[in-house]
Enzyme design. Structure first.
Site, PDB file in Angstrom:
ATOM      1  N   GLY A   8      39.954 -17.268  54.064  1.00 44.26           N
ATOM      2  CA  GLY A   8      41.049 -18.217  54.810  1.00 44.26           C
ATOM      3  C   GLY A   8      40.799 -19.166  55.974  1.00 44.26           C
ATOM      4  O   GLY A   8      39.516 -19.148  56.131  1.00 44.26           O
ATOM      5  N   PHE A   9      41.498 -20.172  56.284  1.00 47.56           N
ATOM      6  CA  PHE A   9      41.081 -20.889  57.288  1.00 47.56           C
ATOM      7  C   PHE A   9      42.564 -21.279  57.987  1.00 47.56           C
ATOM      8  O   PHE A   9      42.747 -22.439  58.188  1.00 47.56           O
ATOM      9  CB  PHE A   9      40.163 -22.084  57.123  1.00 47.56           C
ATOM     10  CG  PHE A   9      39.646 -22.556  58.548  1.00 47.56           C
ATOM     11  CD1 PHE A   9      38.837 -21.835  58.837  1.00 47.56           C
ATOM     12  CD2 PHE A   9      40.165 -23.607  59.072  1.00 47.56           C
ATOM     13  CE1 PHE A   9      37.891 -22.207  60.121  1.00 47.56           C
ATOM     14  CE2 PHE A   9      39.654 -24.081  60.398  1.00 47.56           C
ATOM     15  CZ  PHE A   9      38.344 -23.351  60.938  1.00 47.56           C
ATOM     16  N   GLY A  10      43.383 -20.450  58.387  1.00 46.11           N
ATOM     17  CA  GLY A  10      44.519 -20.784  59.063  1.00 46.11           C
ATOM     18  C   GLY A  10      44.614 -20.492  60.345  1.00 46.11           C
ATOM     19  O   GLY A  10      43.574 -20.614  61.158  1.00 46.11           O
ATOM     20  N   ASN A  11      45.783 -19.922  60.723  1.00 45.42           N
ATOM     21  CA  ASN A  11      46.135 -19.794  62.294  1.00 45.42           C
ATOM     22  C   ASN A  11      45.030 -18.657  62.952  1.00 45.42           C
ATOM     23  O   ASN A  11      44.815 -18.641  64.107  1.00 45.42           O
ATOM     24  CB  ASN A  11      47.386 -19.238  62.600  1.00 45.42           C
ATOM     25  CG  ASN A  11      48.516 -20.095  62.269  1.00 45.42           C
ATOM     26  OD1 ASN A  11      48.166 -21.291  62.210  1.00 45.42           O
ATOM     27  ND2 ASN A  11      49.538 -19.651  61.850  1.00 45.42           N
ATOM     28  N   VAL A  12      44.429 -17.990  62.025  1.00 46.42           N
ATOM     29  CA  VAL A  12      43.718 -16.916  62.444  1.00 46.42           C
ATOM     30  C   VAL A  12      42.219 -17.087  62.320  1.00 46.42           C
ATOM     31  O   VAL A  12      41.267 -16.767  63.367  1.00 46.42           O
ATOM     32  CB  VAL A  12      44.116 -15.451  61.717  1.00 46.42           C
ATOM     33  CG1 VAL A  12      43.421 -14.200  61.991  1.00 46.42           C
ATOM     34  CG2 VAL A  12      45.575 -15.268  61.885  1.00 46.42           C
ATOM     35  N   ALA A  13      41.760 -17.511  61.187  1.00 46.51           N
ATOM     36  CA  ALA A  13      40.229 -17.585  60.931  1.00 46.51           C
ATOM     37  C   ALA A  13      39.393 -18.219  61.745  1.00 46.51           C
ATOM     38  O   ALA A  13      38.387 -18.022  62.333  1.00 46.51           O
ATOM     39  CB  ALA A  13      39.997 -17.950  59.576  1.00 46.51           C
ATOM     40  N   TRP A  14      40.153 -19.547  62.280  1.00 48.71           N
ATOM     41  CA  TRP A  14      39.174 -20.273  63.473  1.00 48.71           C
ATOM     42  C   TRP A  14      38.799 -19.513  64.659  1.00 48.71           C
ATOM     43  O   TRP A  14      37.887 -19.818  65.202  1.00 48.71           O
ATOM     44  CB  TRP A  14      40.084 -21.461  63.494  1.00 48.71           C
ATOM     45  CG  TRP A  14      40.922 -21.565  64.391  1.00 48.71           C
ATOM     46  CD1 TRP A  14      42.348 -21.437  63.798  1.00 48.71           C
ATOM     47  CD2 TRP A  14      41.331 -22.124  65.912  1.00 48.71           C
ATOM     48  NE1 TRP A  14      43.230 -21.564  65.134  1.00 48.71           N
ATOM     49  CE2 TRP A  14      42.527 -21.821  65.974  1.00 48.71           C
ATOM     50  CE3 TRP A  14      40.243 -22.151  66.705  1.00 48.71           C
ATOM     51  CZ2 TRP A  14      43.163 -21.930  67.623  1.00 48.71           C
ATOM     52  CZ3 TRP A  14      40.625 -22.302  68.249  1.00 48.71           C
ATOM     53  CH2 TRP A  14      41.660 -22.336  68.390  1.00 48.71           C
ATOM     54  N   ASP A  29      53.391 -17.488  61.964  1.00 49.94           N
ATOM     55  CA  ASP A  29      52.618 -16.852  60.913  1.00 49.94           C
ATOM     56  C   ASP A  29      52.168 -17.718  59.841  1.00 49.94           C
ATOM     57  O   ASP A  29      52.314 -18.854  60.204  1.00 49.94           O
ATOM     58  CB  ASP A  29      53.531 -15.626  60.041  1.00 49.94           C
ATOM     59  CG  ASP A  29      52.916 -14.528  59.344  1.00 49.94           C
ATOM     60  OD1 ASP A  29      52.487 -13.709  60.048  1.00 49.94           O
ATOM     61  OD2 ASP A  29      52.852 -14.632  58.067  1.00 49.94           O
ATOM     62  N   LYS A  63      60.301  -9.633  60.918  1.00 50.43           N
ATOM     63  CA  LYS A  63      59.784 -10.748  60.312  1.00 50.43           C
ATOM     64  C   LYS A  63      60.810 -11.615  59.466  1.00 50.43           C
ATOM     65  O   LYS A  63      61.824 -11.110  59.196  1.00 50.43           O
ATOM     66  CB  LYS A  63      58.637  -9.941  59.082  1.00 50.43           C
ATOM     67  CG  LYS A  63      57.538 -10.998  58.912  1.00 50.43           C
ATOM     68  CD  LYS A  63      56.427 -10.580  59.868  1.00 50.43           C
ATOM     69  CE  LYS A  63      55.363 -11.586  59.841  1.00 50.43           C
ATOM     70  NZ  LYS A  63      54.293 -11.459  60.619  1.00 50.43           N
TER      71      LYS A  63
HETATM   72  N1  GLU Z   1      52.624 -13.287  62.642  1.00 47.54           N
HETATM   73  C1  GLU Z   1      51.850 -12.615  63.657  1.00 47.54           C
HETATM   74  C2  GLU Z   1      51.677 -11.050  63.306  1.00 47.54           C
HETATM   75  O1  GLU Z   1      51.462 -10.906  62.347  1.00 47.54           O
HETATM   76  C3  GLU Z   1      52.209 -12.671  65.166  1.00 47.54           C
HETATM   77  C4  GLU Z   1      53.755 -12.550  65.510  1.00 47.54           C
HETATM   78  C5  GLU Z   1      54.296 -12.614  66.912  1.00 47.54           C
HETATM   79  O2  GLU Z   1      53.633 -13.195  67.709  1.00 47.54           O
HETATM   80  O3  GLU Z   1      55.652 -12.442  66.845  1.00 47.54           O
HETATM   81  O4  GLU Z   1      51.347 -10.490  64.087  1.00 47.54           O
END
Ligand code: GLU
Length: 445
Positions: free
Chosen positions: A235-241, A164, A124
């Site tokens: 949330g409403f980021g990369n994931v929630a939608w 992320d 990370k």
């Molecule tokens: N940040 C995302 C996670 O928490 C995706 C990581 C990735 O695609 O390498 O898993």
């Protein structure tokens, strides 16, 4: 192994790293029995080796804003564990980023990536840079400055960063451009790339879609489906939608979304048109949700609160770590929640998890539920290595298959004698065994 002794030692070595210690504590509790039943783990000091990252790179990022002012941020990359494949994990750009948060995320990523069944280690990185309100040019200059340090420790077979919180397609583009300039190579060194320069179909929606496929399996255990279910999402980021889109497609109704300013309650539920509106709002570098209530008068904006006070059948926290605490869990339970699927990484506090489990409500942890994002990243790496692209249907089918296999692993390792599926134990044990056995095979390094 004694969980308390290990945690106390870690606390003395890394005082104040509370998120990291919280993540380690949860995993150790789950694996204690299996660890102690298999003396080969203790003999190779697997736990002592697994809880410390392989290495950490910390660096200064200097960049200039549109007014010519110079800013200095901290940048990090935590190489956690590469026993089963190249280091892999996202880059978080958020003012809260510090070493504790990135170590917790890298540790979780190691097990999550193992669960995907694909050959990826855990890592990370990120920065305390706040992308909110920054111009496009400022984002570009920051990303370029960040890559000027990061490029030395990454590579398609070494470490493959991705998005992320705060890092989406645009940021990956600027990062990739600078990497290419420095390394003079077009490779799959990052995932989440644009579709016309090496990205994979379905990657943008993969985390949300995957989470919904996982929750669908949780429901299926009880011969249940999303049809007619009310779902709260934060949330409403990369994931929630992606969650909102897929849940709606499966016949469920998502009635909340949230931002740092509060939450939206939309009794009628989000639909494709509303989701498009939100995506436009987000594209303007904005994660506040209050304008939604002006646009759609049937919706209410509740300032400064979290959506966990709303009556629902399924709760899917999709914002950030520790966003749902013991009190929130109690409110959800009192309102009749039937399932909790954590989409954010460590979105629920230990107290919240305990409340759900005590009430017999199936609770699944982020490292299982949200693994679809990194799984499709793994599929992007495969496509890059083969220099070809799979169709939407092919990627979606593989994602579906991976999420089902993670769910099966949770059932295999997490089903208790009373029949309750402890998804936390299931995910932690399944991920641990895979990584630990690979470490055993590879000797003391
Ligand atoms: N940040 C995302 C996670 O928490 C995706 C990581 C990735 O695609 O390498 O898993």
């Amino acid at each position: 192994m004694n969980v308390n002794t290990i945690i106390n030692n870690l606390e003395a070595k890394h005082p104040g790293e509370k998120e990291y210690l919280q993540a380690v504590h949860e995993v150790l509790e789950s694996i204690e029995t299996i660890y102690n039943e298999n003396p080969q783990y203790e003999a190779a000091k697997i736990i002592e080796r697994l809880v410390e990252p392989d290495r950490i790179l910390t660096f200064r990022v200097s960049w200039t804003d549109d007014e010519g002012q110079v800013h200095v941020n901290l940048g990090y990359r935590v190489h956690f564990n590469n026993a089963i494949g190249p280091y892999k994990g996202g880059l978080r750009l958020h003012p809260s980023v510090n070493l504790s948060i990135l170590k917790f995320l890298g540790f979780e990523q190691t097990f999550k990536n193992a669960l995907t069944t694909l050959p990826m280690g855990g890592a990370k990185g990120g920065s305390d840079f706040n992308p909110k309100g920054k111009s496009d040019a400022e984002i570009m200059r920051f990303c370029q400055a960040f890559m000027l340090e990061l490029w030395r420790v990454i590579g398609p077979n070494t470490d493959v960063p991705a998005g992320d919180i705060g890092t989406g397609g645009r940021e990956i583009g600027y990062l990739y451009g600078m990497y290419k300039k420095l390394q003079m190579e077009n490779t799959g060194v990052l995932t989440g790339k644009g579709l016309n320069w090496g990205g994979s179909l379905i990657r943008p929606e993969a985390t949300g879609f995957g989470a919904t496929y996982f929750a669908k399996e949780m429901l299926a255990v009880n011969n249940d489906t999303f049809k007619g279910k009310t779902v709260t999402v934060s949330g409403f980021g990369n994931v929630a939608w992606g969650v909102a889109l897929k849940v709606t497609e499966l016949g469920g109704k998502v009635v909340t979304i949230s931002g740092p300013d509060g939450y939206i309650y939309d009794e009628k539920g989000l639909d494709a048109e509303k989701i498009d509106y939100l995506l436009e709002l987000r594209a303007s570098n904005n994660d506040i949700v209050s304008p939604y209530a002006d646009e759609f008068p049937e919706a209410k904006f509740i300032p400064g609160k979290k959506p966990w006070e709303v009556k629902c059948d399924i709760a899917m926290p999709s914002a950030i770590q520790n966003e749902l605490n013991g009190e929130d869990a109690k409110k959800l339970i009192a309102n009749g929640v039937q399932y909790a699927a954590e989409v954010s990484n460590m979105g629920c506090t230990p107290e919240a998890i305990e409340e759900f489990q005590k009430a017999g409500i199936p609770f699944a942890p982020g490292k299982a539920v949200n693994a679809g994002g990194v799984a499709v990243s793994g599929l992007e790496m495969s496509q890059n290595a083969m220099k070809l692209n799979w169709t939407t249907e092919e990627v979606d089918a593989k994602l579906h298959h991976i999420m089902s296999s993670i769910h099966e692993a949770c059932i295999k390792y997490g089903t208790q004698s009373d029949g309750y599926i402890n998804y936390v134990n299931g995910a932690n044990i399944a991920g641990f065994i895979k990584v630990a056995d690979a470490m055993l095979d590879q000797g003391i390094i």
